[in-house]
Design a protein around this motif. Structure first.
Motif, PDB file in Angstrom:
ATOM      1  N   ALA A  35     -18.985   6.442 -43.262  1.00  0.00           N
ATOM      2  CA  ALA A  35     -19.277   6.315 -44.693  1.00  0.00           C
ATOM      3  C   ALA A  35     -18.005   6.495 -45.524  1.00  0.00           C
ATOM      4  CB  ALA A  35     -20.338   7.344 -45.107  1.00  0.00           C
ATOM      5  N   ALA A  36     -17.144   7.426 -45.089  1.00  0.00           N
ATOM      6  CA  ALA A  36     -15.873   7.614 -45.793  1.00  0.00           C
ATOM      7  C   ALA A  36     -14.994   6.374 -45.693  1.00  0.00           C
ATOM      8  CB  ALA A  36     -15.143   8.831 -45.228  1.00  0.00           C
ATOM      9  N   LEU A  37     -14.990   5.743 -44.520  1.00  0.00           N
ATOM     10  CA  LEU A  37     -14.217   4.518 -44.347  1.00  0.00           C
ATOM     11  C   LEU A  37     -14.729   3.420 -45.272  1.00  0.00           C
ATOM     12  CD1 LEU A  37     -12.122   2.792 -42.861  1.00  0.00           C
ATOM     13  CD2 LEU A  37     -13.854   2.356 -41.092  1.00  0.00           C
ATOM     14  N   LEU A  38     -16.046   3.254 -45.347  1.00  0.00           N
ATOM     15  CA  LEU A  38     -16.619   2.242 -46.243  1.00  0.00           C
ATOM     16  C   LEU A  38     -16.301   2.568 -47.702  1.00  0.00           C
ATOM     17  CD1 LEU A  38     -20.137   1.657 -44.614  1.00  0.00           C
ATOM     18  CD2 LEU A  38     -18.053   0.294 -44.361  1.00  0.00           C
ATOM     19  N   THR A  39     -16.313   3.842 -48.049  1.00  0.00           N
ATOM     20  CA  THR A  39     -15.985   4.235 -49.427  1.00  0.00           C
ATOM     21  C   THR A  39     -14.549   3.889 -49.770  1.00  0.00           C
ATOM     22  OG1 THR A  39     -17.593   6.046 -49.332  1.00  0.00           O
ATOM     23  CG2 THR A  39     -15.909   6.166 -51.037  1.00  0.00           C
ATOM     24  N   LEU A  40     -13.636   4.167 -48.842  1.00  0.00           N
ATOM     25  CA  LEU A  40     -12.229   3.836 -49.092  1.00  0.00           C
ATOM     26  C   LEU A  40     -12.022   2.332 -49.210  1.00  0.00           C
ATOM     27  CD1 LEU A  40     -10.469   6.355 -46.683  1.00  0.00           C
ATOM     28  CD2 LEU A  40     -10.441   6.387 -49.189  1.00  0.00           C
ATOM     29  N   VAL A  41     -12.719   1.565 -48.378  1.00  0.00           N
ATOM     30  CA  VAL A  41     -12.624   0.105 -48.475  1.00  0.00           C
ATOM     31  C   VAL A  41     -13.151  -0.364 -49.824  1.00  0.00           C
ATOM     32  CG1 VAL A  41     -13.469  -2.064 -47.518  1.00  0.00           C
ATOM     33  CG2 VAL A  41     -12.707  -0.249 -45.983  1.00  0.00           C
ATOM     34  N   ALA A  42     -14.267   0.226 -50.285  1.00  0.00           N
ATOM     35  CA  ALA A  42     -14.832  -0.152 -51.580  1.00  0.00           C
ATOM     36  C   ALA A  42     -13.875   0.184 -52.722  1.00  0.00           C
ATOM     37  CB  ALA A  42     -16.174   0.552 -51.787  1.00  0.00           C
ATOM     38  N   VAL A  43     -13.250   1.365 -52.655  1.00  0.00           N
ATOM     39  CA  VAL A  43     -12.288   1.742 -53.701  1.00  0.00           C
ATOM     40  C   VAL A  43     -11.093   0.797 -53.702  1.00  0.00           C
ATOM     41  CG1 VAL A  43     -10.666   3.542 -54.425  1.00  0.00           C
ATOM     42  CG2 VAL A  43     -12.984   4.158 -53.746  1.00  0.00           C
TER      43      VAL A  43
END
Length: 379
Positions: A35-43
């Protein structure tokens, strides 16, 4: 009797799995890290593509919408249209004799003591609050005009700053520079620190002692003093921040890798590689560095937000990113100065920074577990 025929031996072997594939599966199974990886990609995607979708440019100033609070409502609001018209009429040196608004169209009767120059009407579209005006009537002496103009619909989801600039656009553009500084400086620290620490730990002895004394000397130099010395020769800006941060942040990485290398070089697999005649660079590349990926990745993920905070500190002192460029550190410094009158100016960039920081920490923990060769594959 029954005769059972066997066509061949039953095999339960599974195909060999590479370290990268094993790490990928472990990371996907770790829900917080994934989830953190997806959040960083989204940012990152928001910072790259978002400024083209907000409808504003980061340097555009709306003088009539200074310190506008965040919200979904379009601006100018109905109760602020007439005051905005009066301010524009004052700049045009005209008087608003009559005013009406209907269906997003304003109708104005403008008068003056002398003939009205139509070029002064350009103040309406230049304000970005109203569209180009259309002249409906003109008096014979030219001292009275009746014009119409459409009220523009401007949205500021995160509000505006003290100059009237869209804060959402500026936060996304600032994220580009902050992430660029964090990733670039971290990559430089990885390349220098990993190489330096691995060589020092592997060689040992007098070479290791000499190399570590160099690190101690660099540790003793005050960081701000080092930046000021750079300012004597170079102009303050983005590249100065990159050079200054990368020049000192590799020191921690070198110590971490050196410690890991010294504990690994006495292992049996390293001794076997030496017995087979592998050279020191080959042993470092094939055995030492891959087995230190866990601590390296954790340190790297913690280094990115620390670099961003260092950049914020330098920008607060006026030694970092300079206008018209901006970064999360610059916006946080501006928001701290306007905390009482416009708290959203601090909340928006600080929120993005905190989200990135937490995501990097969670991702670092997940990658450390995924890249640890000592952990068995979960069933």
């Amino acid at each position: 009797m029954f005769h059972v025929e066997h066509s061949g031996p039953m095999s339960t072997a599974t195909p060999a799995t590479s370290l990268a594939g094993l790490a990928r599966r472990r990371l996907i199974r770790n829900r917080p890290a994934f989830a953190a990886l997806l959040t960083l990609v989204a940012v990152a995607l928001a910072c790259l593509l978002g400024p083209f979708m907000t409808g504003h440019t980061p340097e555009r100033i709306y003088p009539d919408l200074v310190r506008t609070a965040p919200g979904f409502e379009a601006h100018p609001r109905p109760e602020t249209v007439r005051p905005a018209i009066d301010r524009l009429a004052f700049r045009m040196r005209l008087t608003v004799e009559d005013f009406s608004e209907r269906d997003g169209i304003v109708r104005l009767a403008l008068t003056a003591s002398q003939r009205i120059d139509e070029r002064s009407l350009s103040y309406l579209p230049r304000s970005d609050l109203f569209g180009p005006p259309t002249i409906l009537e003109r008096s014979e002496d030219g001292r009275r005009l009746v014009v119409e103009a459409r009220v523009q619909k401007l949205h500021f989801l995160l509000g505006t700053d003290v100059l009237g600039r869209d804060l959402l656009t500026r936060c996304l553009v600032a994220g580009r520079i902050s992430l660029l500084i964090g990733l670039t400086a971290t990559l430089a620290a990885l390349l220098v620190g990993v190489t330096y620490g691995a060589v020092s730990g592997m060689l040992g002895g007098a070479v290791d002692a000499l190399m570590m004394r160099v690190v101690d000397i660099l540790y003793a130099l005050p960081f701000v003093f080092f930046v000021i010395v750079l300012l004597v020769f170079f102009r303050a800006g983005l590249w100065l921040v990159l050079v200054a941060v990368a020049a000192v942040e590799w020191l921690d990485m070198a110590r971490i890798v050196r410690t890991q290398t010294m504990s690994l070089k006495s292992r049996d697999f390293v001794r076997a590689a030496q017995a087979l005649g592998l050279t020191t660079p080959a042993i470092l590349a094939r055995h030492i560095v891959p087995n230190t990926l866990g601590p390296i990745v954790v340190a790297a993920t913690l280094l990115v937000p620390r670099v961003i905070l260092l950049e914020s500190f330098l920008s607060f002192l006026g030694l970092g990113v300079q206008e018209p460029a901006t970064s999360w550190g610059v916006l946080i410094a501006e928001g701290s100065r306007a905390l009482e009158s416009a708290p959203w100016m601090l909340a928006a960039p600080a929120g993005l920074l905190v989200v990135s920081l937490v995501s990097l920490n969670l991702l670092g923990d997940g990658l450390a577990d995924a890249l640890d060769p000592r952990l068995s594959e979960p069933r």
